[in-house]
Design a protein around this motif. Structure first.
Motif, PDB file in Angstrom:
ATOM      1  N   PRO A  64      -3.216   1.115 -41.730  1.00 24.86           N
ATOM      2  CA  PRO A  64      -3.447   0.117 -41.928  1.00 24.86           C
ATOM      3  C   PRO A  64      -2.398  -0.735 -41.094  1.00 24.86           C
ATOM      4  O   PRO A  64      -2.110  -1.731 -40.515  1.00 24.86           O
ATOM      5  CB  PRO A  64      -3.874  -0.685 -42.955  1.00 24.86           C
ATOM      6  N   GLY A  65      -0.837  -0.352 -41.200  1.00 24.19           N
ATOM      7  CA  GLY A  65       0.252  -0.839 -40.814  1.00 24.19           C
ATOM      8  C   GLY A  65       0.791  -0.880 -38.981  1.00 24.19           C
ATOM      9  O   GLY A  65       1.292  -1.395 -38.122  1.00 24.19           O
ATOM     10  N   PHE A  87      -7.144  -3.567 -33.459  1.00 28.75           N
ATOM     11  CA  PHE A  87      -9.055  -3.308 -33.281  1.00 28.75           C
ATOM     12  C   PHE A  87      -9.862  -3.829 -35.127  1.00 28.75           C
ATOM     13  O   PHE A  87     -10.661  -4.228 -34.632  1.00 28.75           O
ATOM     14  CB  PHE A  87      -8.896  -1.240 -33.914  1.00 28.75           C
ATOM     15  N   ASN A  88      -8.758  -3.597 -35.988  1.00 32.59           N
ATOM     16  CA  ASN A  88      -9.630  -4.572 -37.186  1.00 32.59           C
ATOM     17  C   ASN A  88      -9.680  -5.963 -37.426  1.00 32.59           C
ATOM     18  O   ASN A  88     -10.133  -6.056 -38.197  1.00 32.59           O
ATOM     19  CB  ASN A  88      -9.604  -3.585 -38.580  1.00 32.59           C
ATOM     20  N   GLY A  89      -8.484  -6.612 -35.969  1.00 34.07           N
ATOM     21  CA  GLY A  89      -8.047  -8.036 -37.073  1.00 34.07           C
ATOM     22  C   GLY A  89      -8.131  -8.803 -35.579  1.00 34.07           C
ATOM     23  O   GLY A  89      -7.515  -9.933 -36.468  1.00 34.07           O
ATOM     24  N   GLY A  95       0.466  -7.794 -40.644  1.00 30.93           N
ATOM     25  CA  GLY A  95       0.126  -7.454 -42.389  1.00 30.93           C
ATOM     26  C   GLY A  95      -1.010  -7.355 -42.793  1.00 30.93           C
ATOM     27  O   GLY A  95      -1.970  -7.646 -42.569  1.00 30.93           O
ATOM     28  N   THR A  96      -1.016  -8.912 -44.517  1.00 33.44           N
ATOM     29  CA  THR A  96      -1.761  -8.708 -44.689  1.00 33.44           C
ATOM     30  C   THR A  96      -2.279 -10.584 -44.240  1.00 33.44           C
ATOM     31  O   THR A  96      -3.110 -10.944 -45.120  1.00 33.44           O
ATOM     32  CB  THR A  96      -2.070  -8.454 -45.877  1.00 33.44           C
ATOM     33  N   ALA A  97      -1.508 -10.669 -44.049  1.00 37.09           N
ATOM     34  CA  ALA A  97      -1.551 -12.109 -43.385  1.00 37.09           C
ATOM     35  C   ALA A  97      -1.958 -12.490 -41.917  1.00 37.09           C
ATOM     36  O   ALA A  97      -1.555 -11.555 -41.145  1.00 37.09           O
ATOM     37  CB  ALA A  97      -0.094 -12.907 -43.553  1.00 37.09           C
ATOM     38  N   PHE A  98      -2.430 -13.778 -41.588  1.00 33.00           N
ATOM     39  CA  PHE A  98      -2.828 -14.460 -40.784  1.00 33.00           C
ATOM     40  C   PHE A  98      -1.936 -14.979 -39.997  1.00 33.00           C
ATOM     41  O   PHE A  98      -1.383 -16.067 -41.109  1.00 33.00           O
ATOM     42  CB  PHE A  98      -4.853 -14.700 -40.762  1.00 33.00           C
ATOM     43  N   ARG A  99      -1.775 -15.164 -39.003  1.00 34.85           N
ATOM     44  CA  ARG A  99      -1.063 -16.301 -38.642  1.00 34.85           C
ATOM     45  C   ARG A  99      -1.902 -17.323 -37.069  1.00 34.85           C
ATOM     46  O   ARG A  99      -2.436 -16.356 -36.725  1.00 34.85           O
ATOM     47  CB  ARG A  99      -0.005 -16.144 -38.049  1.00 34.85           C
TER      48      ARG A  99
END
Length: 117
Positions: free
Chosen positions: A70-71, A78-80, A26-30
């Motif tokens: 974006p979800g 592709f973007n993250g 989502g909007t977070a990174f792990r």
């Protein structure tokens, strides 16, 4: 003035070089680490540089195939994606979209690792 401990209160394994795997949720990174060692793989920019050297215009073809939501997992990959490996979602998407063989994808990853970051 209070004093603070110099040592961290959580265990740190300094015997091996950890591998960092970055996953966007989502909007977070792990950030996951494993003690396997080595490098996590070429960066996203290195991967796309090697892909463009192999097939000019491949990035534009891939960008056109990415869903706009974006979800969507493909959009997030592709973007993250920070580091690309043969089994990651970005490499799987690239392989399927461009029709690359396993050997060709491995060649692109090897060339990408040799590029400057």
């Amino acid at each position: 003035m209070p004093s603070y401990p110099i040592r961290p209160s959580f265990p740190i394994d300094v015997r091996s070089t950890p591998t960092v795997v970055v996953t966007r949720e989502g909007t977070a990174f792990r950030f996951d680490t494993t003690g396997v060692g080595g490098t996590p793989g070429p960066s996203r920019s290195q991967f796309f540089g090697a892909l463009e050297a192999l097939t000019p215009g491949a990035t534009a073809v891939l960008a056109a195939a990415v869903p706009s939501d974006p979800g969507d997992p493909i959009n997030r990959a592709f973007n993250g994606t920070a580091f690309v490996t043969a089994g990651c979602a970005l490499a799987t998407f690239v392989k399927a979209t461009l029709g690359l063989s396993d050997a060709l994808l491995a060649s692109v990853l090897a060339q990408a690792a040799a590029l400057p970051n």
